[in-house]
Design an enzyme around this catalytic site. Sequence first.
Site, PDB file in Angstrom:
ATOM      1  CG  HIS A 182      24.391   6.661 -14.315  1.00 35.89           C
ATOM      2  ND1 HIS A 182      23.334   6.873 -15.179  1.00 35.89           N
ATOM      3  CD2 HIS A 182      25.150   7.769 -14.400  1.00 35.89           C
ATOM      4  CE1 HIS A 182      23.474   8.055 -15.765  1.00 35.89           C
ATOM      5  NE2 HIS A 182      24.568   8.620 -15.316  1.00 35.89           N
ATOM      6  CG  ASP A 220      -0.251   0.008   2.525  1.00 34.46           C
ATOM      7  OD1 ASP A 220       0.992  -0.142   2.519  1.00 34.46           O
ATOM      8  OD2 ASP A 220      -0.917   0.168   3.554  1.00 34.46           O
ATOM      9  CE1 TYR A 223      33.797   8.031 -15.151  1.00 35.30           C
ATOM     10  CE2 TYR A 223      33.905   8.265 -17.542  1.00 35.30           C
ATOM     11  CZ  TYR A 223      33.449   8.711 -16.311  1.00 35.30           C
ATOM     12  OH  TYR A 223      32.649   9.824 -16.252  1.00 35.30           O
ATOM     13  CG  HIS A 258      19.755  13.001 -18.156  1.00 37.95           C
ATOM     14  ND1 HIS A 258      19.834  11.647 -18.059  1.00 37.95           N
ATOM     15  CD2 HIS A 258      20.875  13.486 -17.544  1.00 37.95           C
ATOM     16  CE1 HIS A 258      20.954  11.306 -17.409  1.00 37.95           C
ATOM     17  NE2 HIS A 258      21.590  12.410 -17.084  1.00 37.95           N
ATOM     18  CG  HIS A 260      22.825  15.998 -19.308  1.00 33.80           C
ATOM     19  ND1 HIS A 260      22.064  16.551 -18.298  1.00 33.80           N
ATOM     20  CD2 HIS A 260      23.809  15.292 -18.686  1.00 33.80           C
ATOM     21  CE1 HIS A 260      22.558  16.163 -17.135  1.00 33.80           C
ATOM     22  NE2 HIS A 260      23.629  15.401 -17.333  1.00 33.80           N
ATOM     23  CG  ASP A 262      23.938  16.059 -13.253  1.00 24.49           C
ATOM     24  OD1 ASP A 262      24.576  15.420 -12.401  1.00 24.49           O
ATOM     25  OD2 ASP A 262      23.701  15.640 -14.396  1.00 24.49           O
ATOM     26  NE  ARG A 305      29.971  11.655 -14.055  1.00 16.35           N
ATOM     27  CZ  ARG A 305      29.875  10.384 -13.725  1.00 16.35           C
ATOM     28  NH1 ARG A 305      30.632   9.474 -14.323  1.00 16.35           N
ATOM     29  NH2 ARG A 305      29.039   9.982 -12.772  1.00 16.35           N
ATOM     30  CG  HIS A 340      29.994   9.788 -20.138  1.00 20.29           C
ATOM     31  ND1 HIS A 340      30.147  11.161 -20.130  1.00 20.29           N
ATOM     32  CD2 HIS A 340      30.852   9.311 -19.192  1.00 20.29           C
ATOM     33  CE1 HIS A 340      31.043  11.495 -19.209  1.00 20.29           C
ATOM     34  NE2 HIS A 340      31.504  10.401 -18.634  1.00 20.29           N
ATOM     35  CD  GLU A 392      27.272  16.157 -14.089  1.00 23.54           C
ATOM     36  OE1 GLU A 392      27.353  15.326 -13.159  1.00 23.54           O
ATOM     37  OE2 GLU A 392      26.385  16.120 -14.955  1.00 23.54           O
ATOM     38  CD  GLU A 452      27.648  14.642 -17.169  1.00 20.37           C
ATOM     39  OE1 GLU A 452      27.986  13.700 -16.440  1.00 20.37           O
ATOM     40  OE2 GLU A 452      26.474  14.972 -17.367  1.00 20.37           O
ATOM     41  CG  ASP A 462      26.890  12.416 -11.002  1.00 14.41           C
ATOM     42  OD1 ASP A 462      26.192  13.400 -10.690  1.00 14.41           O
ATOM     43  OD2 ASP A 462      26.951  11.945 -12.155  1.00 14.41           O
TER      44      ASP A 462
HETATM   45  N1  GLY Z   1      23.931  12.402 -12.749  1.00 13.35           N
HETATM   46  C1  GLY Z   1      23.689  11.853 -14.006  1.00 13.35           C
HETATM   47  C2  GLY Z   1      24.457  12.511 -15.032  1.00 13.35           C
HETATM   48  O1  GLY Z   1      25.476  13.094 -14.757  1.00 13.35           O
HETATM   49  O2  GLY Z   1      24.063  12.595 -16.163  1.00 13.35           O
HETATM   50 MN    MN Z   2      25.006  14.922 -15.821  1.00 14.81          MN
HETATM   51 MN    MN Z   3      25.802  13.860 -12.829  1.00 19.67          MN
END
Ligand code: GLY
Ligand code: MN
Ligand code: MN
Length: 479
Positions: A287, A71, A420, A400, A393, A315, A438, A389, A440, A416, A304
């Site tokens: 991720h 529930d 890796y 996103h 974005h 982000d 990374r 990647h 970002e 970003e 992140d």
């Molecule tokens: N946090 C997800 C990305 O950097 O796109």
């Molecule tokens: Mn991002």
């Molecule tokens: Mn991110």
Amino acid sequence: MKRYKQLVWIYCCLIFITAGAGAQDLKYLEYDTDLITGQVYKERREKLMQQIGNEAVAIFYTNPERNRNADLDFPYAPNSDFFYLTGFREPNAILVLVPKGTNVRSLEDSTKTMTVREILFAQPRNPQFEKWNGRRYGPAGAMKLRGFAYATTNDKFKTMLQSMLFSAQAKSLYVPTLRSDLSGDLAELLQPLKSMMDQFGGYVELRDPTALVRKMRVIKSPEEIALLAKATEISAAAHRQAMMSVEPGMGEYELEAVYEYVFRKLGAEQNGYPCIVASGENSVILHYNTNRRKIKDGDVVLADCAAEYRGYSSDITRTYPANGKFSKAQREIYQIVLDAQKAAIAAIKPGVAWQEASKKADEVLTEGLFKLGIIKEKKTQAMKKFYYHGLGHPVGLNVHDVGQPIMEAGMVYTVEPGLYIAEGSEGVDPAYYNIGVRIEDVILVTADGSKNLSAAAPREIAEIEALMKQKGVGNLAIQ
Ligand code: GLY
Ligand code: MN
Ligand code: MN
């Protein structure tokens, strides 16, 4: 007679008290004083109506509630296109726009009609439900706080649907594609619309308004930029606290707790997305968000994590050494990523294609890895094995968010780049294994270039190492 007067007086008091309680209810919904105003949402709906023209009707609906287990539902999130047009967070809501106008019963006097161009169908107030689950806006709240000229209860959608379409003599009907996974009360509410579309599909032109709304969402207004900046400021403060707090032996989850503590402490309602706190071997998983590993001496920590504030998501990623000092190999990789990020940000300005900024980062990453001998050929394709990647974005109501290939002032992007290097990477010196980096940032495109909204989160090696000498909120012992 005296008794009669007494009764009238008591009755009047009751009406007054009831009205007073209603006003209190609406006050409760105004706790956050920095929400985008109803007037702004109204202007968005007007702009959309101008685009679809007088011979069309548009119908938007929000997301269904989603069940977590038994529930218990997941925390509710409205559909972003719907929210952009309404500022309305409650489930089971439908918006109808009739640019030519349609007649509805007057709210003051139900024997009269009035002409309106927009109707919000909202859940009715329900004192019993609200005692358990919190207050609702209801139609009156939507009109007062969200700028609707007319709102009514969602049970009326079925009966009003035909008249709204016919009175407007609509030639086109704009409805976002009815997804097959619509469920629960919302699916039931929309059933009459579905039948009607099946029945009248040949008479009216059916169109999807999604692209029109998404285009409106691309350039952020000053109000939206202020909320994105706030979400970003809160997230940057959390990154500073996490850098100060981290130490070998901590669980990744402990660092996640630092981020989430700071988000809530500074007024953000929730995370923009699940926190990624990836240490050591996890830093190469883009991720990763299990966040269960114990952080070890000598690890990098790739975090992140960012907050959502009033519906707008930031982000930010920062990568830092668990023990406060980058190793030689970590420093080398980190500096390449930082230089690539700076090269990409320097290319950002109105009129430039996002792909151009992306190429700048690729060049720096390729050159850097070649110099370190991690790739044997100075080719983007070889580098891409370690950077799998895109450059970034747009951010907004969705982490996103919606965008376009050419940058314009008022767009907000993440930049970003990352590298890796997984354990066992062929032909790579083991000193570089398990280093994922990374960096970002949240970048606003301005008239003459860009502005880094996340500059308060340190990213230079010396700045990070200096900050990490201090203690943070995550170092307080829990008694
Ligand atoms: N946090 C997800 C990305 O950097 O796109
Ligand atoms: Mn991002
Ligand atoms: Mn991110």
